[in-house]
Design an enzyme around this catalytic site. Sequence first.
Site, PDB file in Angstrom:
ATOM      1  N   THR A  37       0.878  -1.186   0.000  1.00 36.45           N
ATOM      2  CA  THR A  37       0.000   0.000   0.000  1.00 36.45           C
ATOM      3  C   THR A  37       0.915   1.237   0.000  1.00 36.45           C
ATOM      4  OG1 THR A  37      -0.246  -0.137   2.410  1.00 36.45           O
ATOM      5  CG2 THR A  37      -1.987  -1.107   1.077  1.00 36.45           C
ATOM      6  N   LYS A  60       3.965  -6.804   4.267  1.00 33.71           N
ATOM      7  CA  LYS A  60       3.728  -5.403   3.905  1.00 33.71           C
ATOM      8  C   LYS A  60       3.461  -4.654   5.189  1.00 33.71           C
ATOM      9  CE  LYS A  60       0.247  -3.490   3.240  1.00 33.71           C
ATOM     10  NZ  LYS A  60      -0.263  -2.400   4.081  1.00 33.71           N
ATOM     11  N   THR A  71       1.432  -8.812  12.318  1.00 33.53           N
ATOM     12  CA  THR A  71       1.505  -7.522  11.633  1.00 33.53           C
ATOM     13  C   THR A  71       0.443  -7.375  10.576  1.00 33.53           C
ATOM     14  OG1 THR A  71       2.914  -5.961  10.511  1.00 33.53           O
ATOM     15  CG2 THR A  71       3.030  -8.226   9.775  1.00 33.53           C
ATOM     16  N   GLU A 122       6.730   4.326   7.204  1.00 35.18           N
ATOM     17  CA  GLU A 122       6.361   5.587   6.562  1.00 35.18           C
ATOM     18  C   GLU A 122       7.295   6.711   6.992  1.00 35.18           C
ATOM     19  OE1 GLU A 122       1.658   4.723   5.680  1.00 35.18           O
ATOM     20  OE2 GLU A 122       2.198   5.743   7.531  1.00 35.18           O
ATOM     21  N   ASN A 177       0.695  10.463   5.567  1.00 38.81           N
ATOM     22  CA  ASN A 177      -0.585  10.184   6.209  1.00 38.81           C
ATOM     23  C   ASN A 177      -1.593  11.307   6.079  1.00 38.81           C
ATOM     24  OD1 ASN A 177      -0.492   7.455   7.282  1.00 38.81           O
ATOM     25  ND2 ASN A 177       1.400   8.241   8.200  1.00 38.81           N
ATOM     26  N   SER A 204      -5.676  10.684  -0.959  1.00 38.69           N
ATOM     27  CA  SER A 204      -5.865  11.562  -2.120  1.00 38.69           C
ATOM     28  C   SER A 204      -5.157  11.002  -3.343  1.00 38.69           C
ATOM     29  CB  SER A 204      -5.364  12.964  -1.799  1.00 38.69           C
ATOM     30  OG  SER A 204      -4.056  12.926  -1.287  1.00 38.69           O
TER      31      SER A 204
END
Lengths: 413, 413
Positions: free
Chosen positions: B160, B186, B197, B284, B408, B413
């Site tokens: 993702t 992932k 996870t 991230e 985040n 979007s």
Amino acid sequence: MAVNFPSIDPTQLHPVAGVTLGWAEAHIRKPNRKDVLVISVDEGATVAGVFTSNRFCAAPVTVCREHLEHVRSSGKGIRALVVNTGNANAGTGEPGLVIARETCKELARLAGIAPEQVLPFSTGVILEPLPLDRLKAGLPAALENRKAAHWYEAAQSIMTTDTLPKAVSRQVTIDGHTVTLSGISKGAGMIKPNMATMLGFLAFDAAVAQPVLDALVKHVADRSFNCITIDGDTSTNDSFILIASGKSSLPAVTSTDSPAYVALRDAVTDAAQALAQLIVRDGEGATKFMTVQVEGGRDVAECRQIAYAIGHSPLVKTAFYASDPNLGRILAAIGYAGVNDLDVGKIDLYLDDVLVAKAGGRNPDYREEDGQRVMKKSEIAIRVLLGRGDAQATIWTCDLSHEYVSINADYRS
Amino acid sequence: MAVNFPSIDPTQLHPVAGVTLGWAEAHIRKPNRKDVLVISVDEGATVAGVFTSNRFCAAPVTVCREHLEHVRSSGKGIRALVVNTGNANAGTGEPGLVIARETCKELARLAGIAPEQVLPFSTGVILEPLPLDRLKAGLPAALENRKAAHWYEAAQSIMTTDTLPKAVSRQVTIDGHTVTLSGISKGAGMIKPNMATMLGFLAFDAAVAQPVLDALVKHVADRSFNCITIDGDTSTNDSFILIASGKSSLPAVTSTDSPAYVALRDAVTDAAQALAQLIVRDGEGATKFMTVQVEGGRDVAECRQIAYAIGHSPLVKTAFYASDPNLGRILAAIGYAGVNDLDVGKIDLYLDDVLVAKAGGRNPDYREEDGQRVMKKSEIAIRVLLGRGDAQATIWTCDLSHEYVSINADYRS
């Protein structure tokens, strides 16, 4: 960056009879800023406080606890508070305690009181030695410029990463007597108070007996500073202090059962909530002010647990920063909050007046544009209905922005 | 942005006999990306899993639990796994469950197996309906292109916000027999697994009896995926699955007491730790990889509690992002971790080999430049010695950067 931070008119901060405030520029960490504050209290006042639950509590917190204990046994009241910014005197071991005690001793010498009548407070960087010589050198100037009208300057002198000074003032009439309250606070980061916030001082002129004031400070902290979070980090230095100077014509409040106590309690709680919310509005990098209200729980503890899980989630906070109604993140936070027998099939979620999730799933009538409309606001209420009891809890928090990262990546530079 | 992410050579990912993998571009959320994965397992394999502890667990997690239960009572083994990205099918109530069940039914029809022999997985946005029609339409292509050599493509198809596909492969010799393991995972955000996870799949060709595999999956998850955190958000969809295809010449492992079990357990744990650490390295916005090791605790639980308090603190994470040795923030996190009888006067803190705090205060020999030197590295060990017992725990985490906020704030979007 502060969110709907009310403009504070220094002339509207009422002096509290029996309390004077003076500041100095002592160059504790940086030059040319107010970084030492002395609050003097006339004889006869009562003082009570609550402090951080952090095991690594700062040296001044330890000394405050000792001195408040001493007051109870000796009957000799607290007469002065001394606050420095730029250094937290935390994680400093035995040498830190010596420095906090020396600070009290020096101020006591200058003011002609006993060292145990002084409460010390520090805020700033952790794990670095507090420069005692500079702090001592600043005390005469702070004592010199004490005035009852210095509440605004006092608020300025306790700021660290705060962008605005935080102060409130109220006048209430109780049993026909005017009672005046003024208070200041500071916050900005490392804010998830657990007893009280970074620093909050609230004085009023009613007379309150020590045991009643002890009860009052806990009542108020639990409904104000203990209901806010910015980043979930409970500070080493959290302290919230109530000062009852006793100069009002209101007869002394000696019982928590009296109508006067209830009126005073509500006025103090209201002022403390305003101070606590100012901290959130000026939270590091804050662009949104969020009220998280959890209702229908079995007890207040589980409502708070869920409210804090929402308020601490970096994913929820960044979604609010982006005004993105990515509201599944709120459900995820409710789900991992640790309420293990939660039946999610009973949960409703509102964003302001918009019903987003119903009985644990997406409300069929929910339209993305309704969520979007609310998310664009700067003040947003998140309301969670658990459907398993009558308890409720409310906390106040802010979003997580680029600016938060910048501030905390640069704090010491 | 990934931190020292090892380059993965697709040709070095060993096929696992009895397991094939196929993907499709089904346009679940965005066009032109692999977003559906089917993993087929030959008859005779055993499969076990652990799942999120989030009360708002996703519909596919509920269905996985049901189907794994069914396997135990019916003796009919799991034969296929189906994964979609772009939508988590979480917070979707009863309609979400229907969609997860319909997905299994359709795959079962196409593959000639029973619906209960299919395990479904979803990852992506929460609280939005999963487009069942698109998912169903993608299944034939995914079944069509199944190959044993598709581990790399499988890793790509479950990404993702991951920037890189995550896969590991190992070959070990047990009792003279070669055992081959390959796995994918992932992660990236909403990562604080509590059972397992986001998504991790690890297959090997040894035969393992179901009760032994059930024990193995818990042992492995507790030492790998349950030791990482990126943002402290426990996902609604966490799932970690072990597949034992049974095609190796190694005799079936039927007891946790055998030397073969111990050898297999250690090989699987090693591979799972590698997969879990890849998630953190590609966290991230991550720029630093931190190992937090807490030693000298009374039990593992309190060591983990303190390690997670450090690993979750936004203030600690931003200081590491800035390479700023503002290490008092680590002491503050230790102090508020919730170990209420902690004697902070016994705590030592190391940053790699640098002794920063000693007996709860600053080490007199600590020099800022030593801390600075370590903070500049991209791999940093934080070591806390509690001095109150023999237990220890290790977790892996990353820093908090501007990029985390950007990712985040923009995710949908």
